[in-house]
Design an enzyme around this catalytic site. Structure first.
Site, short mmCIF file in Angstrom:
data_model
loop_
_atom_site.label_atom_id
_atom_site.label_comp_id
_atom_site.label_asym_id
_atom_site.label_seq_id
_atom_site.Cartn_x
_atom_site.Cartn_y
_atom_site.Cartn_z
N SER A 297 -2.16 -0.15 0.71
CA SER A 297 -0.98 -0.36 0.10
C SER A 297 -1.54 0.30 -1.19
O SER A 297 -2.87 0.25 -1.57
CB SER A 297 -0.68 -1.80 -0.68
N TYR B 272 -2.71 -10.48 -2.24
CA TYR B 272 -2.59 -9.22 -1.73
C TYR B 272 -3.12 -8.09 -2.15
O TYR B 272 -3.72 -7.13 -0.88
CB TYR B 272 -0.55 -9.49 -1.75
#
Length: 359
Positions: A228, A241
């Site tokens: 990501s 995350y």
């Protein structure tokens, strides 16, 4: 991706694509430059322009030379990067012999990836979905789905053994599955933190241990790590995350080197995906204030790039939107610039209500 992105024309990606296909395309500009410099007609034209003493024309020609130089440097840089990522070794993807594993292939990016890989004409032998939930769509006949808890190493091992026995040894592993709990650090439970890292990071290790040996043995295969852009910039309610995705990125960088330096398998490809906000159920309610620089992407926009890397058997770093090419180097920026950018992340998750498959 075509000239006009699916996200429309009023964003930086569209501007960059148009520039790359026009004035920064050496295939177009270099022949013009060479014709001006080395043909009689071109030299006559340059002499006429010089004799006119028109300052604007002289500036224009000077800038054109700079554009040509930048375009050529960009093309050379792309060639060197591509060769280096692929260890200067060519390999061929043979669809009717390939078995592709996609984790988290029941919805979101994974589901779109399965659809693109099984479109008519692609002809991949088998696409295997590993997910904790059943398929949420009607899949093609060459898709097999296995239920697996990616937070459980024992379950991963057992299911992978079934895949190898029932389907065969996979030649492509796409570590796509990911979760986000959306909590501040002080609100996250032990389960939240461990689950996030188990799915987003450590499952990559266990899956690689199951499937990479067969790829290494034949010096052919591909491991795709869907990390990501959040690996570059942390934000409130996403710290676990972000951290897990940064670790996944490091996993990719490390395994790419081990394949060459430890296992002598330079044709086993390693692709890294660091995407920004994708319109999937996992990130419903996510807010991006910069719709021009960092537009929300359709899953298909990202997936087509991943599929292209797989079908061409090429290691790549897929970074979308393209503005993240600049942000990816944030840790080398002056501290005040880093803090200024990070200070703009406060509202990203304010209205987030992403889908939670694992409770």
């Amino acid at each position: 991706m075509g000239i006009i992105p699916r996200e429309g024309i009023f964003n930086m990606d569209c501007v960059v694509l148009l520039l790359k296909k026009s004035i920064f395309n050496p295939t177009l500009t270099l022949p013009i430059f060479l014709a001006l410099q080395y043909t009689s007609h071109g030299q006559n034209l340059l002499s006429t322009l010089a004799a006119s003493n028109n300052a604007d024309i002289i500036k224009l020609m000077s800038r054109f030379k700079v554009l040509v130089a930048l375009a050529v440097v960009g093309r050379v840089n792309h060639h060197l990067s591509k060769g280096s990522m692929n260890n200067w070794k060519k390999d061929v993807f043979t669809p009717n012999k390939e078995i592709v594993v996609v984790t988290g292939g029941s919805s979101g990016i994974g589901a779109e990836l399965v659809r693109q890989l099984t479109k008519p004409g692609v002809n991949i032998k088998k696409v295997v979905v590993l997910d904790v939930q059943p398929l949420l769509y009607t899949a093609a006949s060459n898709v097999a789905s296995y239920k697996v808890d990616l937070s459980n190493p024992a379950d991963i091992a057992a299911v992978c053994e079934r895949v190898k026995k029932e389907i065969g040894n996979p030649t492509v592993l796409v570590n796509n599955a990911g979760i986000c709990r959306g909590k501040n650090v002080l609100d996250a439970t032990q389960k939240d933190i461990e689950l996030t890292f188990a799915v987003n990071t450590t499952s990559h290790y266990y899956l690689a241990q199951q499937f990479l040996p067969a790829m290494i043995k034949v010096n052919h295969g591909h491991i795709v790590t869907v990390a990501s852009a959040g690996a570059y910039v942390a934000a409130p309610q996403m710290v676990d995350y972000n951290s897990s995705k940064a670790a996944a990125q490091t996993f990719h960088e490390g395994i790419a080197q081990e394949l060459v330096l430890r296992y002598n398998a330079p044709k086993v490809r390693a692709t890294l995906v660091t995407q920004g906000y994708i319109k999937t159920p996992l990130f419903q309610g996510f807010q991006s204030d910069s719709k021009f620089l960092l537009p929300a992407l359709e899953p298909e926009t990202l997936v087509i790039e991943i599929v292209d890397a797989i079908l061409k058997q090429e290691s790549r770093h897929i970074l979308l939107p393209r503005a993240y090419n600049f942000i990816s180097g944030i840790r080398g920026w002056p501290t005040w610039m880093q803090n200024r950018l990070r200070g703009k992340t406060g509202k990203l998750m304010t209205n987030w209500h992403g889908k939670q498959v694992l409770k």
